[in-house]
Design a protein around this motif. Sequence first.
Motif, PDB file in Angstrom:
ATOM      1  N   THR A  19       0.834  -1.196   0.000  1.00  0.00           N
ATOM      2  CA  THR A  19       0.000   0.000   0.000  1.00  0.00           C
ATOM      3  C   THR A  19       0.872   1.252   0.000  1.00  0.00           C
ATOM      4  O   THR A  19       0.618   2.205  -0.730  1.00  0.00           O
ATOM      5  N   TRP A  20       1.905   1.225   0.804  1.00  0.00           N
ATOM      6  CA  TRP A  20       2.841   2.340   0.914  1.00  0.00           C
ATOM      7  C   TRP A  20       3.530   2.609  -0.424  1.00  0.00           C
ATOM      8  O   TRP A  20       3.608   3.751  -0.881  1.00  0.00           O
ATOM      9  N   ARG A  49       1.128   4.086  -2.975  1.00  0.00           N
ATOM     10  CA  ARG A  49       0.907   5.517  -2.730  1.00  0.00           C
ATOM     11  C   ARG A  49       2.069   6.339  -3.295  1.00  0.00           C
ATOM     12  O   ARG A  49       1.867   7.375  -3.935  1.00  0.00           O
ATOM     13  N   ASN A  90       1.760   9.064  -6.403  1.00  0.00           N
ATOM     14  CA  ASN A  90       2.266  10.435  -6.250  1.00  0.00           C
ATOM     15  C   ASN A  90       3.302  10.761  -7.331  1.00  0.00           C
ATOM     16  O   ASN A  90       3.303  11.864  -7.876  1.00  0.00           O
ATOM     17  N   GLN A 123      -7.712  -0.254   2.117  1.00  0.00           N
ATOM     18  CA  GLN A 123      -6.361   0.078   1.643  1.00  0.00           C
ATOM     19  C   GLN A 123      -6.415   1.070   0.486  1.00  0.00           C
ATOM     20  O   GLN A 123      -5.578   1.958   0.390  1.00  0.00           O
ATOM     21  N   SER A 169      -6.892   4.383   1.936  1.00  0.00           N
ATOM     22  CA  SER A 169      -5.642   4.845   2.529  1.00  0.00           C
ATOM     23  C   SER A 169      -4.665   5.334   1.461  1.00  0.00           C
ATOM     24  O   SER A 169      -4.058   6.400   1.602  1.00  0.00           O
ATOM     25  N   VAL A 170      -4.526   4.574   0.383  1.00  0.00           N
ATOM     26  CA  VAL A 170      -3.603   4.931  -0.698  1.00  0.00           C
ATOM     27  C   VAL A 170      -4.001   6.255  -1.336  1.00  0.00           C
ATOM     28  O   VAL A 170      -3.165   7.119  -1.598  1.00  0.00           O
ATOM     29  N   LEU A 171      -5.293   6.426  -1.588  1.00  0.00           N
ATOM     30  CA  LEU A 171      -5.778   7.621  -2.279  1.00  0.00           C
ATOM     31  C   LEU A 171      -6.111   8.768  -1.329  1.00  0.00           C
ATOM     32  O   LEU A 171      -6.459   9.856  -1.776  1.00  0.00           O
ATOM     33  N   ASP A 172      -6.042   8.485  -0.026  1.00  0.00           N
ATOM     34  CA  ASP A 172      -6.332   9.483   0.996  1.00  0.00           C
ATOM     35  C   ASP A 172      -7.756  10.030   0.849  1.00  0.00           C
ATOM     36  O   ASP A 172      -7.996  11.241   0.841  1.00  0.00           O
ATOM     37  N   ILE A 173      -8.695   9.078   0.695  1.00  0.00           N
ATOM     38  CA  ILE A 173     -10.121   9.410   0.632  1.00  0.00           C
ATOM     39  C   ILE A 173     -10.858   8.456   1.567  1.00  0.00           C
ATOM     40  O   ILE A 173     -10.277   7.496   2.065  1.00  0.00           O
ATOM     41  N   SER A 174     -12.130   8.689   1.787  1.00  0.00           N
ATOM     42  CA  SER A 174     -12.899   7.833   2.693  1.00  0.00           C
ATOM     43  C   SER A 174     -13.282   6.513   2.020  1.00  0.00           C
ATOM     44  O   SER A 174     -13.290   6.407   0.792  1.00  0.00           O
TER      45      SER A 174
END
Length: 188
Positions: free
Chosen positions: A74-75, A78, A82, A148, A151-156
């Motif tokens: 996942t990290w 991301r 980016n 996940q 988390s990756v996309l920084d959305i809910s």
Amino acid sequence: MKFVQQDMELEVKRAQRGDREAFIRLFRRLEPELYSLAKSIVGRDEDCADAFQETTLKAYKSMSTLRKPKYFKTWVIRILINECNQLLRMRKRTVVMAELPEIAETDRSAPYYEDSRRLDLREAVENLDESLRIVIHLFYYQDLPIKQIASVLDISDGAVRARLHRARGILADEVKQIRKGELAYESM
């Protein structure tokens, strides 16, 4: 062959302790998935290679900052997203869609017909808006769970579900249109 979660966590811990070979093994295992994701975002092979190279370098330099080895994939995803977005911003251009090879519609034999249908669906996915395409790619091609992806996309989680729902609806409409075209073709 996919990493078993425990094996990947052990490799991550080794890499965090400075084992370069463990890091290389991790990236070799993830490379096809990461490249495919980069391709869906930036389109061009040269840009995919640049994004992958930058992702590899940043991940290597930052391995010690990863707190939970089980989230390594996942990290890295991301970081890759980016990097792809950074490439798009730097080059001030829109995503270039990969062109699929033209296929002659002469033979409807099963293997050929199935390949053609897969290409139609792949093309439909590639034509989705970027935010929908990434969610579809992460969910179906990378097998990431909704949490996940969020988390990756920084959305809910709800936003991920909504994008999946919207993308599925668009793809279903595309498939219906393709099938209508096939029926019209067959009746001629």
